[in-house]
Design an enzyme around this catalytic site. Structure first.
Site, PDB file in Angstrom:
ATOM      1  N   LYS A 117       0.851  -1.206   0.000  1.00 27.68           N
ATOM      2  CA  LYS A 117       0.000   0.000   0.000  1.00 27.68           C
ATOM      3  C   LYS A 117       0.887   1.257   0.000  1.00 27.68           C
ATOM      4  O   LYS A 117       2.091   1.167   0.216  1.00 27.68           O
ATOM      5  CB  LYS A 117      -0.934  -0.018   1.213  1.00 27.68           C
TER       6      LYS A 117
HETATM    7  C1  LIG Z   1      -5.941  -3.784   0.810  1.00 24.40           C
HETATM    8  C2  LIG Z   1      -7.355  -3.411   0.884  1.00 24.40           C
HETATM    9  C3  LIG Z   1      -8.162  -3.740   1.999  1.00 24.40           C
HETATM   10  C4  LIG Z   1      -7.728  -4.672   3.090  1.00 24.40           C
HETATM   11  O1  LIG Z   1      -6.550  -4.403   3.732  1.00 24.40           O
HETATM   12  P1  LIG Z   1      -5.751  -5.581   4.459  1.00 24.40           P
HETATM   13  O2  LIG Z   1      -4.760  -4.842   5.298  1.00 24.40           O
HETATM   14  O3  LIG Z   1      -5.127  -6.422   3.415  1.00 24.40           O
HETATM   15  O4  LIG Z   1      -6.704  -6.351   5.308  1.00 24.40           O
HETATM   16  C5  LIG Z   1      -9.462  -3.262   2.027  1.00 24.40           C
HETATM   17  N1  LIG Z   1      -9.974  -2.523   1.029  1.00 24.40           N
HETATM   18  C6  LIG Z   1      -9.247  -2.212  -0.072  1.00 24.40           C
HETATM   19  C7  LIG Z   1      -9.874  -1.385  -1.140  1.00 24.40           C
HETATM   20  C8  LIG Z   1      -7.935  -2.650  -0.185  1.00 24.40           C
HETATM   21  O5  LIG Z   1      -7.228  -2.343  -1.277  1.00 24.40           O
END
Ligand SMILES: *Cc1c(COP(=O)(O)O)cnc(C)c1O
Length: 376
Positions: free
Chosen positions: A192
Protein backbone atom coordinates in the site's frame (compact mmCIF):
# COMPACT_ATOMS: atom_id res chain seq x y z
CA UNK A 1 18.13 -1.85 -16.75
CA UNK A 2 17.03 -2.95 -13.30
CA UNK A 3 14.47 -5.80 -13.31
CA UNK A 4 10.96 -4.29 -13.43
CA UNK A 5 8.72 -5.11 -10.49
CA UNK A 6 5.02 -4.43 -9.90
CA UNK A 7 6.03 -2.97 -6.52
CA UNK A 8 9.73 -2.47 -5.69
CA UNK A 9 9.89 -2.60 -1.89
CA UNK A 10 13.55 -3.59 -1.87
CA UNK A 11 14.89 -0.48 -3.62
CA UNK A 12 12.69 1.69 -1.40
CA UNK A 13 14.01 -0.06 1.73
CA UNK A 14 17.65 0.42 0.65
CA UNK A 15 17.18 4.21 0.84
CA UNK A 16 15.71 4.25 4.36
CA UNK A 17 17.46 1.17 5.73
CA UNK A 18 19.27 2.95 8.58
CA UNK A 19 16.17 4.59 10.08
CA UNK A 20 14.01 1.49 9.62
CA UNK A 21 16.63 -0.78 11.17
CA UNK A 22 17.15 1.60 14.10
CA UNK A 23 13.37 1.72 14.66
CA UNK A 24 13.13 -2.07 14.74
CA UNK A 25 16.23 -2.39 16.94
CA UNK A 26 14.67 -0.03 19.46
CA UNK A 27 11.70 -2.38 19.83
CA UNK A 28 14.01 -5.39 20.21
CA UNK A 29 16.05 -3.56 22.86
CA UNK A 30 13.01 -2.66 24.95
CA UNK A 31 10.97 -5.86 24.39
CA UNK A 32 7.75 -3.83 24.28
CA UNK A 33 6.37 -5.84 21.38
CA UNK A 34 2.71 -5.03 22.04
CA UNK A 35 1.45 -1.50 22.73
CA UNK A 36 4.99 -0.15 22.95
CA UNK A 37 5.73 3.58 22.76
CA UNK A 38 6.20 3.25 18.96
CA UNK A 39 2.50 2.51 18.54
CA UNK A 40 1.44 5.61 20.46
CA UNK A 41 4.01 7.77 18.64
CA UNK A 42 2.74 6.55 15.27
CA UNK A 43 -0.87 7.20 16.26
CA UNK A 44 -0.01 10.82 17.15
CA UNK A 45 2.09 11.41 14.01
CA UNK A 46 -0.64 10.05 11.77
CA UNK A 47 -3.31 12.17 13.51
CA UNK A 48 -1.14 15.25 12.84
CA UNK A 49 -0.42 14.26 9.26
CA UNK A 50 -4.07 13.64 8.40
CA UNK A 51 -5.59 16.40 10.47
CA UNK A 52 -7.78 13.71 12.05
CA UNK A 53 -8.81 13.93 15.67
CA UNK A 54 -8.41 10.22 16.36
CA UNK A 55 -6.40 7.40 14.83
CA UNK A 56 -6.97 3.91 16.25
CA UNK A 57 -4.27 1.50 15.05
CA UNK A 58 -5.29 -2.11 14.45
CA UNK A 59 -4.07 -5.35 12.88
CA UNK A 60 -4.99 -4.86 9.21
CA UNK A 61 -7.28 -2.98 6.84
CA UNK A 62 -9.98 -5.63 6.79
CA UNK A 63 -10.24 -5.52 10.59
CA UNK A 64 -10.31 -1.72 10.40
CA UNK A 65 -13.42 -1.86 8.19
CA UNK A 66 -15.09 -4.46 10.40
CA UNK A 67 -14.36 -2.59 13.63
CA UNK A 68 -15.60 0.69 12.12
CA UNK A 69 -18.93 -1.01 11.31
CA UNK A 70 -19.12 -2.60 14.78
CA UNK A 71 -18.41 0.77 16.39
CA UNK A 72 -21.27 2.42 14.54
CA UNK A 73 -23.61 -0.17 16.04
CA UNK A 74 -24.86 -1.49 12.69
CA UNK A 75 -27.26 -4.42 13.21
CA UNK A 76 -28.02 -7.59 11.21
CA UNK A 77 -30.32 -6.73 8.33
CA UNK A 78 -29.09 -3.14 8.02
CA UNK A 79 -28.24 -2.42 4.40
CA UNK A 80 -24.76 -1.12 3.57
CA UNK A 81 -24.10 0.19 0.07
CA UNK A 82 -20.69 -0.17 -1.55
CA UNK A 83 -19.04 -0.33 -4.97
CA UNK A 84 -19.17 -3.45 -7.13
CA UNK A 85 -15.67 -2.79 -8.46
CA UNK A 86 -13.23 -3.10 -5.56
CA UNK A 87 -11.22 -5.56 -3.49
CA UNK A 88 -13.44 -8.09 -1.74
CA UNK A 89 -12.49 -7.06 1.82
CA UNK A 90 -14.99 -4.22 1.68
CA UNK A 91 -18.02 -6.43 1.06
CA UNK A 92 -16.64 -9.35 3.08
CA UNK A 93 -16.87 -7.59 6.44
CA UNK A 94 -20.39 -6.33 5.68
CA UNK A 95 -21.51 -9.93 5.10
CA UNK A 96 -19.50 -11.24 8.06
CA UNK A 97 -21.37 -8.93 10.45
CA UNK A 98 -24.66 -10.20 8.96
CA UNK A 99 -25.38 -6.78 7.55
CA UNK A 100 -26.83 -6.80 4.04
CA UNK A 101 -24.33 -5.76 1.37
CA UNK A 102 -25.84 -3.77 -1.50
CA UNK A 103 -23.40 -3.57 -4.42
CA UNK A 104 -23.82 -0.78 -6.93
CA UNK A 105 -22.18 0.12 -10.23
CA UNK A 106 -19.27 2.55 -10.61
CA UNK A 107 -18.44 5.51 -12.85
CA UNK A 108 -16.51 4.84 -16.04
CA UNK A 109 -14.12 7.79 -15.58
CA UNK A 110 -13.24 7.60 -11.90
CA UNK A 111 -13.97 3.86 -11.47
CA UNK A 112 -15.42 4.94 -8.10
CA UNK A 113 -18.97 4.45 -6.81
CA UNK A 114 -21.62 5.90 -9.15
CA UNK A 115 -23.64 8.63 -7.48
CA UNK A 116 -26.68 7.81 -9.63
CA UNK A 117 -26.53 4.10 -8.76
CA UNK A 118 -26.00 4.94 -5.09
CA UNK A 119 -29.09 7.14 -4.99
CA UNK A 120 -31.21 4.43 -6.62
CA UNK A 121 -30.07 1.78 -4.13
CA UNK A 122 -31.22 3.61 -1.00
CA UNK A 123 -34.15 1.99 0.86
CA UNK A 124 -35.62 2.54 4.35
CA UNK A 125 -33.22 -0.18 5.58
CA UNK A 126 -30.07 1.57 4.32
CA UNK A 127 -27.80 2.56 7.21
CA UNK A 128 -24.37 3.21 5.69
CA UNK A 129 -22.36 3.89 2.55
CA UNK A 130 -18.81 2.62 2.06
CA UNK A 131 -17.10 4.61 -0.68
CA UNK A 132 -13.75 3.14 -1.76
CA UNK A 133 -11.11 5.59 -3.01
CA UNK A 134 -10.12 3.11 -5.68
CA UNK A 135 -6.55 2.98 -7.02
CA UNK A 136 -5.73 6.14 -5.01
CA UNK A 137 -8.38 8.50 -6.39
CA UNK A 138 -10.87 10.10 -4.00
CA UNK A 139 -14.54 9.22 -4.58
CA UNK A 140 -17.02 12.10 -5.05
CA UNK A 141 -17.25 12.91 -1.34
CA UNK A 142 -19.27 16.13 -1.74
CA UNK A 143 -22.13 14.20 -3.33
CA UNK A 144 -21.78 11.22 -1.00
CA UNK A 145 -21.87 13.36 2.16
CA UNK A 146 -24.87 15.27 0.83
CA UNK A 147 -26.81 12.05 0.18
CA UNK A 148 -25.78 10.67 3.59
CA UNK A 149 -27.03 13.79 5.32
CA UNK A 150 -30.32 13.75 3.47
CA UNK A 151 -31.00 10.09 4.35
CA UNK A 152 -29.30 10.04 7.76
CA UNK A 153 -26.66 7.47 6.76
CA UNK A 154 -23.15 6.79 8.04
CA UNK A 155 -20.23 7.14 5.65
CA UNK A 156 -17.33 4.72 6.17
CA UNK A 157 -14.44 5.58 3.85
CA UNK A 158 -12.36 2.62 2.64
CA UNK A 159 -9.07 4.47 2.43
CA UNK A 160 -6.82 1.43 2.01
CA UNK A 161 -5.59 2.64 -1.40
CA UNK A 162 -5.51 6.41 -1.02
CA UNK A 163 -3.67 7.46 2.13
CA UNK A 164 -2.21 10.94 1.67
CA UNK A 165 -4.56 11.96 -1.17
CA UNK A 166 -6.37 15.26 -0.81
CA UNK A 167 -9.99 15.86 -1.67
CA UNK A 168 -10.94 19.31 -2.88
CA UNK A 169 -14.55 20.22 -2.14
CA UNK A 170 -16.78 22.36 -4.35
CA UNK A 171 -16.02 25.29 -2.03
CA UNK A 172 -12.29 24.88 -2.71
CA UNK A 173 -11.37 23.57 0.74
CA UNK A 174 -9.01 20.61 0.87
CA UNK A 175 -9.08 17.69 3.28
CA UNK A 176 -7.14 14.45 3.43
CA UNK A 177 -9.28 11.53 2.27
CA UNK A 178 -10.28 9.42 5.24
CA UNK A 179 -11.18 12.49 7.31
CA UNK A 180 -14.40 13.42 5.50
CA UNK A 181 -16.85 10.62 6.37
CA UNK A 182 -17.90 9.61 9.88
CA UNK A 183 -15.12 7.06 10.06
CA UNK A 184 -12.45 5.61 7.75
CA UNK A 185 -10.39 2.45 7.49
CA UNK A 186 -6.93 2.06 6.04
CA UNK A 187 -4.38 -0.70 5.50
CA UNK A 188 -0.60 -0.74 5.93
CA UNK A 189 -0.16 -3.94 3.89
CA UNK A 190 3.42 -3.78 2.50
CA UNK A 191 2.42 -2.77 -1.05
CA UNK A 192 0.00 0.00 0.00
CA UNK A 193 1.11 3.64 -0.35
CA UNK A 194 2.15 3.65 3.32
CA UNK A 195 3.13 0.05 3.96
CA UNK A 196 4.74 -1.69 6.91
CA UNK A 197 6.68 -4.98 6.74
CA UNK A 198 3.83 -7.25 7.71
CA UNK A 199 0.16 -6.56 8.39
CA UNK A 200 -1.21 -3.35 9.84
CA UNK A 201 -4.20 -1.05 9.66
CA UNK A 202 -5.93 1.90 11.29
CA UNK A 203 -9.31 3.52 11.78
CA UNK A 204 -9.72 7.32 11.72
CA UNK A 205 -12.54 9.45 13.07
CA UNK A 206 -13.18 12.99 14.31
CA UNK A 207 -15.96 11.78 16.63
CA UNK A 208 -14.79 11.55 20.28
CA UNK A 209 -17.49 9.12 21.43
CA UNK A 210 -17.00 6.81 18.44
CA UNK A 211 -13.21 6.87 18.97
CA UNK A 212 -13.72 5.75 22.57
CA UNK A 213 -16.00 2.91 21.46
CA UNK A 214 -13.51 1.81 18.79
CA UNK A 215 -10.57 1.79 21.24
CA UNK A 216 -12.51 -0.67 23.37
CA UNK A 217 -13.59 -2.88 20.49
CA UNK A 218 -10.01 -3.39 19.22
CA UNK A 219 -9.08 -4.57 22.73
CA UNK A 220 -11.68 -7.26 23.59
CA UNK A 221 -14.35 -4.70 24.44
CA UNK A 222 -12.36 -3.56 27.50
CA UNK A 223 -12.49 0.01 28.73
CA UNK A 224 -11.31 -0.93 32.23
CA UNK A 225 -8.95 -3.90 32.51
CA UNK A 226 -10.88 -7.20 32.70
CA UNK A 227 -14.22 -5.44 32.43
CA UNK A 228 -15.72 -6.38 29.06
CA UNK A 229 -18.53 -3.94 28.24
CA UNK A 230 -19.10 -4.87 24.61
CA UNK A 231 -18.15 -7.82 22.40
CA UNK A 232 -14.81 -6.85 20.91
CA UNK A 233 -11.97 -8.38 18.94
CA UNK A 234 -8.21 -8.67 19.30
CA UNK A 235 -6.78 -6.39 16.64
CA UNK A 236 -3.44 -4.72 17.32
CA UNK A 237 -0.73 -2.99 15.34
CA UNK A 238 2.44 -4.49 16.83
CA UNK A 239 5.33 -2.29 17.96
CA UNK A 240 7.76 -3.48 15.26
CA UNK A 241 5.28 -2.55 12.51
CA UNK A 242 4.63 0.80 14.20
CA UNK A 243 8.40 1.35 14.26
CA UNK A 244 8.59 0.73 10.51
CA UNK A 245 5.67 3.10 9.94
CA UNK A 246 7.32 5.81 12.08
CA UNK A 247 10.33 5.58 9.80
CA UNK A 248 8.21 5.70 6.62
CA UNK A 249 5.47 8.25 7.39
CA UNK A 250 7.82 11.25 6.94
CA UNK A 251 8.40 10.05 3.37
CA UNK A 252 4.74 9.52 2.44
CA UNK A 253 4.25 12.81 0.57
CA UNK A 254 7.46 12.25 -1.38
CA UNK A 255 6.39 8.67 -2.16
CA UNK A 256 3.00 9.81 -3.44
CA UNK A 257 4.69 12.52 -5.51
CA UNK A 258 6.97 9.91 -7.09
CA UNK A 259 3.89 7.84 -7.99
CA UNK A 260 2.16 10.87 -9.58
CA UNK A 261 5.30 11.69 -11.56
CA UNK A 262 5.50 8.15 -12.90
CA UNK A 263 1.78 8.32 -13.80
CA UNK A 264 2.33 11.60 -15.66
CA UNK A 265 5.11 9.99 -17.73
CA UNK A 266 2.92 7.00 -18.57
CA UNK A 267 0.02 9.33 -19.48
CA UNK A 268 2.24 11.43 -21.76
CA UNK A 269 3.46 8.35 -23.63
CA UNK A 270 -0.09 7.05 -24.16
CA UNK A 271 -1.77 10.40 -24.89
CA UNK A 272 -4.44 10.31 -27.61
CA UNK A 273 -3.89 6.66 -28.50
CA UNK A 274 -7.05 5.24 -30.05
CA UNK A 275 -7.00 2.06 -27.96
CA UNK A 276 -5.91 3.48 -24.60
CA UNK A 277 -7.87 5.44 -22.01
CA UNK A 278 -5.44 6.81 -19.42
CA UNK A 279 -6.44 7.67 -15.85
CA UNK A 280 -7.26 11.35 -15.64
CA UNK A 281 -5.74 13.50 -12.96
CA UNK A 282 -4.73 17.08 -12.49
CA UNK A 283 -0.93 16.97 -12.60
CA UNK A 284 -0.72 20.02 -10.33
CA UNK A 285 -3.34 18.58 -8.02
CA UNK A 286 -3.02 15.98 -5.32
CA UNK A 287 -6.33 14.17 -5.63
CA UNK A 288 -4.78 10.96 -6.96
CA UNK A 289 -1.99 9.04 -5.25
CA UNK A 290 -1.82 6.17 -7.77
CA UNK A 291 -1.91 3.11 -5.61
CA UNK A 292 -2.38 1.50 -9.02
CA UNK A 293 -1.84 2.89 -12.50
CA UNK A 294 -4.76 1.43 -14.43
CA UNK A 295 -5.49 1.81 -18.15
CA UNK A 296 -8.58 0.86 -20.11
CA UNK A 297 -7.78 -0.94 -23.36
CA UNK A 298 -10.63 -0.34 -25.79
CA UNK A 299 -11.35 -2.13 -29.09
CA UNK A 300 -8.14 -4.14 -28.73
CA UNK A 301 -6.95 -7.40 -27.20
CA UNK A 302 -6.45 -6.59 -23.49
CA UNK A 303 -5.62 -10.20 -22.56
CA UNK A 304 -3.17 -10.42 -25.46
CA UNK A 305 -1.45 -7.27 -24.16
CA UNK A 306 -1.20 -8.80 -20.67
CA UNK A 307 0.49 -11.92 -22.09
CA UNK A 308 2.78 -9.86 -24.33
CA UNK A 309 4.00 -7.67 -21.44
CA UNK A 310 4.54 -10.67 -19.21
CA UNK A 311 6.54 -12.37 -21.98
CA UNK A 312 8.84 -9.32 -21.88
CA UNK A 313 9.27 -9.66 -18.09
CA UNK A 314 7.01 -6.69 -17.44
CA UNK A 315 4.76 -7.54 -14.51
CA UNK A 316 1.17 -6.34 -14.88
CA UNK A 317 -2.19 -7.35 -13.46
CA UNK A 318 -5.95 -7.19 -13.83
CA UNK A 319 -7.42 -5.36 -10.83
CA UNK A 320 -10.15 -6.65 -10.69
CA UNK A 321 -11.06 -9.51 -13.03
CA UNK A 322 -14.50 -10.38 -11.63
CA UNK A 323 -17.20 -7.96 -10.39
CA UNK A 324 -18.14 -8.61 -6.77
CA UNK A 325 -21.80 -9.12 -7.72
CA UNK A 326 -20.71 -12.17 -9.77
CA UNK A 327 -18.59 -13.72 -7.02
CA UNK A 328 -20.05 -16.94 -5.63
CA UNK A 329 -19.87 -15.70 -2.03
CA UNK A 330 -21.86 -12.55 -2.79
CA UNK A 331 -24.50 -13.67 -5.27
CA UNK A 332 -27.88 -12.11 -4.53
CA UNK A 333 -31.15 -12.62 -6.39
CA UNK A 334 -31.73 -8.85 -6.31
CA UNK A 335 -28.79 -8.13 -8.60
CA UNK A 336 -29.50 -7.87 -12.32
CA UNK A 337 -26.71 -7.78 -14.91
CA UNK A 338 -28.19 -4.66 -16.49
CA UNK A 339 -27.59 -2.80 -13.21
CA UNK A 340 -23.81 -3.21 -13.60
CA UNK A 341 -22.92 -2.12 -17.16
CA UNK A 342 -19.79 -0.23 -16.12
CA UNK A 343 -18.23 -2.87 -13.85
CA UNK A 344 -19.02 -5.55 -16.40
CA UNK A 345 -17.18 -3.49 -19.03
CA UNK A 346 -14.25 -2.51 -16.79
CA UNK A 347 -13.37 -6.11 -15.91
CA UNK A 348 -12.88 -6.71 -19.66
CA UNK A 349 -10.85 -3.55 -20.30
CA UNK A 350 -8.61 -2.70 -17.33
CA UNK A 351 -4.92 -3.46 -16.98
CA UNK A 352 -2.62 -2.17 -14.23
CA UNK A 353 1.03 -1.44 -15.04
CA UNK A 354 3.96 -1.42 -12.59
CA UNK A 355 3.52 1.43 -10.09
CA UNK A 356 5.73 2.22 -7.12
CA UNK A 357 8.03 4.87 -5.71
CA UNK A 358 11.23 3.69 -7.39
CA UNK A 359 10.32 3.50 -11.11
CA UNK A 360 13.17 4.71 -13.32
CA UNK A 361 12.73 6.58 -16.62
CA UNK A 362 14.43 3.77 -18.51
CA UNK A 363 11.94 1.27 -17.06
CA UNK A 364 8.94 3.48 -17.85
CA UNK A 365 10.16 3.89 -21.42
CA UNK A 366 10.59 0.14 -21.85
CA UNK A 367 7.08 -0.45 -20.48
CA UNK A 368 5.37 2.23 -22.59
CA UNK A 369 7.31 1.23 -25.74
CA UNK A 370 6.22 -2.36 -25.21
CA UNK A 371 2.54 -1.42 -24.75
CA UNK A 372 2.63 0.74 -27.90
CA UNK A 373 4.47 -1.97 -29.86
CA UNK A 374 1.66 -4.42 -29.12
CA UNK A 375 -1.20 -1.99 -29.86
CA UNK A 376 0.61 -0.31 -32.81
C1 LIG B 1 -5.94 -3.78 0.81
C2 LIG B 1 -7.35 -3.41 0.88
C3 LIG B 1 -8.16 -3.74 2.00
C4 LIG B 1 -7.73 -4.67 3.09
O1 LIG B 1 -6.55 -4.40 3.73
P1 LIG B 1 -5.75 -5.58 4.46
O2 LIG B 1 -4.76 -4.84 5.30
O3 LIG B 1 -5.13 -6.42 3.42
O4 LIG B 1 -6.70 -6.35 5.31
C5 LIG B 1 -9.46 -3.26 2.03
N1 LIG B 1 -9.97 -2.52 1.03
C6 LIG B 1 -9.25 -2.21 -0.07
C7 LIG B 1 -9.87 -1.39 -1.14
C8 LIG B 1 -7.93 -2.65 -0.18
O5 LIG B 1 -7.23 -2.34 -1.28
Amino acid sequence: MKKIQMVDLKSQYEKIKDTVNASIQEVLDTNAYINGPQVHAFQKSLEDYLGAKHVIPCANGTDALQIAMMGLGLKPGDEVITADFTFAATVEVIALLQLTPVLVDVDMDSMNISIEALKKAITPKTKAIVPVHLFGLAANMDAIMEIAKEHNLYVIEDNAQAIGANYTSKDGSKKKVGTIGHVAATSFFPSKNLGCYGDGGAIFTNDDALAHTLRGIVNHGMYVRYHHDVVGVNSRLDSIQAGVLNAKLPHLDQYNKARREAAAKYNAAFANHKNIVVPSFDSNGDDHVFHQYTLRIINADRNGLLDYLQSKQIPCAIYYPIPLHSQKAYLDARYKEEDFPVTNQLVQEVISLPMHTELEDEQIKFITDSVLEFLQ
